[in-house]
Design a protein around this motif. Structure first.
Motif, mmCIF file in Angstrom:
data_model
loop_
_atom_site.group_PDB
_atom_site.id
_atom_site.type_symbol
_atom_site.label_atom_id
_atom_site.label_comp_id
_atom_site.label_asym_id
_atom_site.label_seq_id
_atom_site.Cartn_x
_atom_site.Cartn_y
_atom_site.Cartn_z
ATOM 1 N N ASN B 49 0.855 -1.181 0.000
ATOM 2 C CA ASN B 49 0.000 0.000 0.000
ATOM 3 C C ASN B 49 0.898 1.241 0.000
ATOM 4 O O ASN B 49 2.129 1.118 -0.082
ATOM 5 N N VAL B 50 0.314 2.406 0.109
ATOM 6 C CA VAL B 50 1.129 3.631 0.012
ATOM 7 C C VAL B 50 2.097 3.780 1.186
ATOM 8 O O VAL B 50 3.094 4.500 1.085
ATOM 9 N N GLU B 51 1.824 3.081 2.291
ATOM 10 C CA GLU B 51 2.740 3.141 3.442
ATOM 11 C C GLU B 51 3.869 2.109 3.350
ATOM 12 O O GLU B 51 4.713 2.036 4.237
ATOM 13 N N GLY B 52 3.863 1.295 2.290
ATOM 14 C CA GLY B 52 4.920 0.294 2.164
ATOM 15 C C GLY B 52 4.604 -1.004 2.884
ATOM 16 O O GLY B 52 5.500 -1.816 3.142
ATOM 17 N N VAL B 53 3.328 -1.216 3.217
ATOM 18 C CA VAL B 53 2.918 -2.465 3.880
ATOM 19 C C VAL B 53 2.544 -3.486 2.805
ATOM 20 O O VAL B 53 1.754 -3.200 1.898
ATOM 21 N N ILE B 54 3.106 -4.688 2.914
ATOM 22 C CA ILE B 54 2.962 -5.700 1.858
ATOM 23 C C ILE B 54 1.515 -6.201 1.745
ATOM 24 O O ILE B 54 0.913 -6.607 2.742
ATOM 25 N N TYR B 67 10.327 -16.465 4.008
ATOM 26 C CA TYR B 67 9.127 -16.267 4.836
ATOM 27 C C TYR B 67 7.930 -16.951 4.190
ATOM 28 O O TYR B 67 7.835 -17.017 2.970
ATOM 29 N N ALA B 68 6.991 -17.420 5.013
ATOM 30 C CA ALA B 68 5.709 -17.898 4.491
ATOM 31 C C ALA B 68 4.871 -16.675 4.131
ATOM 32 O O ALA B 68 5.086 -15.581 4.674
ATOM 33 N N GLU B 69 3.922 -16.872 3.223
ATOM 34 C CA GLU B 69 3.100 -15.750 2.762
ATOM 35 C C GLU B 69 2.417 -15.037 3.946
ATOM 36 O O GLU B 69 2.423 -13.804 4.037
ATOM 37 N N GLU B 70 1.869 -15.826 4.878
ATOM 38 C CA GLU B 70 1.135 -15.207 5.986
ATOM 39 C C GLU B 70 2.057 -14.439 6.930
ATOM 40 O O GLU B 70 1.607 -13.587 7.693
ATOM 41 N N GLU B 71 3.360 -14.735 6.873
ATOM 42 C CA GLU B 71 4.294 -14.002 7.728
ATOM 43 C C GLU B 71 4.624 -12.618 7.179
ATOM 44 O O GLU B 71 5.045 -11.735 7.929
ATOM 45 N N VAL B 72 4.474 -12.443 5.869
ATOM 46 C CA VAL B 72 4.870 -11.151 5.278
ATOM 47 C C VAL B 72 3.685 -10.249 4.934
ATOM 48 O O VAL B 72 3.839 -9.023 4.913
ATOM 49 N N LEU B 73 2.524 -10.832 4.651
ATOM 50 C CA LEU B 73 1.368 -9.982 4.338
ATOM 51 C C LEU B 73 1.056 -9.130 5.564
ATOM 52 O O LEU B 73 0.984 -9.642 6.683
ATOM 53 N N GLY B 74 0.901 -7.833 5.340
ATOM 54 C CA GLY B 74 0.632 -6.918 6.456
ATOM 55 C C GLY B 74 1.887 -6.380 7.127
ATOM 56 O O GLY B 74 1.809 -5.547 8.025
ATOM 57 N N GLN B 75 3.054 -6.879 6.704
ATOM 58 C CA GLN B 75 4.323 -6.410 7.289
ATOM 59 C C GLN B 75 4.935 -5.317 6.399
ATOM 60 O O GLN B 75 4.717 -5.299 5.191
ATOM 61 N N PRO B 76 5.741 -4.430 6.989
ATOM 62 C CA PRO B 76 6.423 -3.430 6.154
ATOM 63 C C PRO B 76 7.412 -4.114 5.210
ATOM 64 O O PRO B 76 8.024 -5.119 5.585
ATOM 65 N N HIS B 77 7.601 -3.533 4.019
ATOM 66 C CA HIS B 77 8.525 -4.135 3.053
ATOM 67 C C HIS B 77 9.952 -4.150 3.591
ATOM 68 O O HIS B 77 10.784 -4.955 3.160
#
Lengths: 248, 158
Positions: B49-54, B67-77
């Protein structure tokens, strides 16, 4: 009112009759006249689309990007499971055995297929090769690219993966694949022009339901497709953004 | 806020450093000298998103980052931020993409297991209805030459 329909010139010659059969099927289903105009090359087709002559197009990703962003075309469907990937191949007798063997002044055979060339150049880039240090030969078809490799006129060839698969076994036996891209995100798409945007959903539904009856299945088979899948606006925008990153 | 890296995730001997991440505070980084070669022909794709959140990653992202997908979704890039990367590179990235332009650079990324991989990264703003709706980052295999140049250049930029 009649529609003008065209198909990206990178389809296999074996599918020519399939596109005419598909066009007849569409006319019957939609109850309108649709003229199928096939162009010999990418340039001639692009001139036609820029002149607003085209209403329906089965477009390669490169042209789809231009048509959606600049001409207001809308995505409808894509063929299930068919992705645009590029193959870098050499003659089976070539001394080149890996990408690490590629060096400057490499002779590269390719067609004018814009997205395949873009992916192909991206693959070559990892070997420090670019437009400035390779010699390109442009051919009208992938079979001519293959012949150039077999004659030893060029060192490597850039192919659309599907078209490489369509080469005869005799030709493929004399070639060797160095690398196949695994992008997994780029595909051809069936688009509708802005003049007929109000019929988008109707045509989209017709195409998606094509594999549900025997007649439709037969037509799809003549194109080499299993079925059509819906492409929504965001999926298309995502693919265009992705292509944009590869163009530099 | 990014969690500190955990010793049990790390493969091999590691060093420890604390990175000060823009807008995210500090993160304890555990990193090794083990390189994962970039696979030929693949693209690593992610969107934020515009804040750099995956918000989206592809399979190659998962394979290369560890990383597993669920570990990175919602995390900062910046979960991939390696301590050898000069902060100036990321400032340049953000300055470029927030002005609506495309950014390209050679980046050393950090894996979950403390190892690293080099990429040629291109980041573009996703313009939807005239507004920046997020960013797409596409990574491809860099040539050995540009990686060697970056290895020499980056330590001089701190």
């Amino acid at each position: 009112m009649s529609y003008m329909f065209t198909v990206s010139p990178d389809f296999s010659p074996d599918r020519l009759s399939g596109w005419y059969i598909f066009n007849t099927w569409m006319q019957r289903q939609m109850g309108v006249d649709i003229h199928l105009e096939l162009y010999d090359d990418f340039c001639a087709q692009r001139v036609a689309t820029y002149s607003n002559k085209i209403d329906l197009i089965y477009a390669n990703p490169f042209d789809a990007a231009m048509l959606v962003r600049e001409k207001g075309f809308l995505p409808m469907v894509k063929p299930e499971g068919l992705l645009d990937e590029a193959v870098i191949a050499v003659s089976a007798e070539s001394s080149i055995s890996t990408m690490d063997d590629l060096t400057a002044k490499l002779k590269v055979a390719m067609t004018e297929d814009p997205d395949v060339n873009m992916i192909g150049m991206m693959l070559l880039e990892s070997a420090d090769l670019n437009d400035d240090n390779i010699e390109k030969s442009i051919f009208d078809s992938y079979i001519l690219v293959a012949k150039s490799l077999l004659r030893g006129n060029d060192d490597v060839g850039v192919f659309l993966a599907g078209s490489y698969d369509d080469l005869s076994n005799m030709v493929k036996k004399q070639l060797r694949i160095l690398l196949t891209s695994e992008i997994g995100e780029i595909h051809h798409s069936f688009l509708i022009g802005p003049k007929f945007a109000d019929r988008r959903e109707e045509i989209q539904n017709l195409l998606i339901g094509m594999n549900e009856n025997e007649k439709g299945q037969g037509v799809l088979e003549s194109l080499g497709f299993k079925s059509w899948e819906k492409v929504d606006d965001e999926e298309m925008e995502f693919m265009i953004d992705l292509m944009d990153t590869l163009s530099v | 806020m990014l969690e500190d890296m955990k010793a049990e995730d790390i493969v091999g001997e590691y060093k420890e450093v604390t990175l000060d991440l823009y807008k995210l505070g500090s993160r304890k980084i555990l990193y090794t000298e083990i390189e994962t070669p970039y696979p030929d022909g693949k693209l690593i794709v992610s969107t934020t998103n515009v804040e750099g959140v995956i918000s989206h990653v592809n399979q190659a992202f998962i394979e290369m980052s560890g990383y597993a997908e669920e570990e990175v979704l919602g995390q900062p890039h910046s979960i991939l931020r390696h301590p050898d990367m000069p902060p100036a590179a990321f400032k340049d990235l953000w300055d470029t993409v927030t002005s609506g332009k495309k950014w390209q650079g050679i980046v050393k990324n950090l894996r979950k297991d403390g190892g690293y991989y080099w990429v040629k990264a291109t980041v573009i703003p996703n313009i939807r209805n005239g507004q920046v709706a997020g960013y797409t980052s596409v990574r491809r295999k860099p040539s050995a030459t540009v990686v060697d140049e970056s290895i020499k250049l980056y330590p001089t930029l701190f």
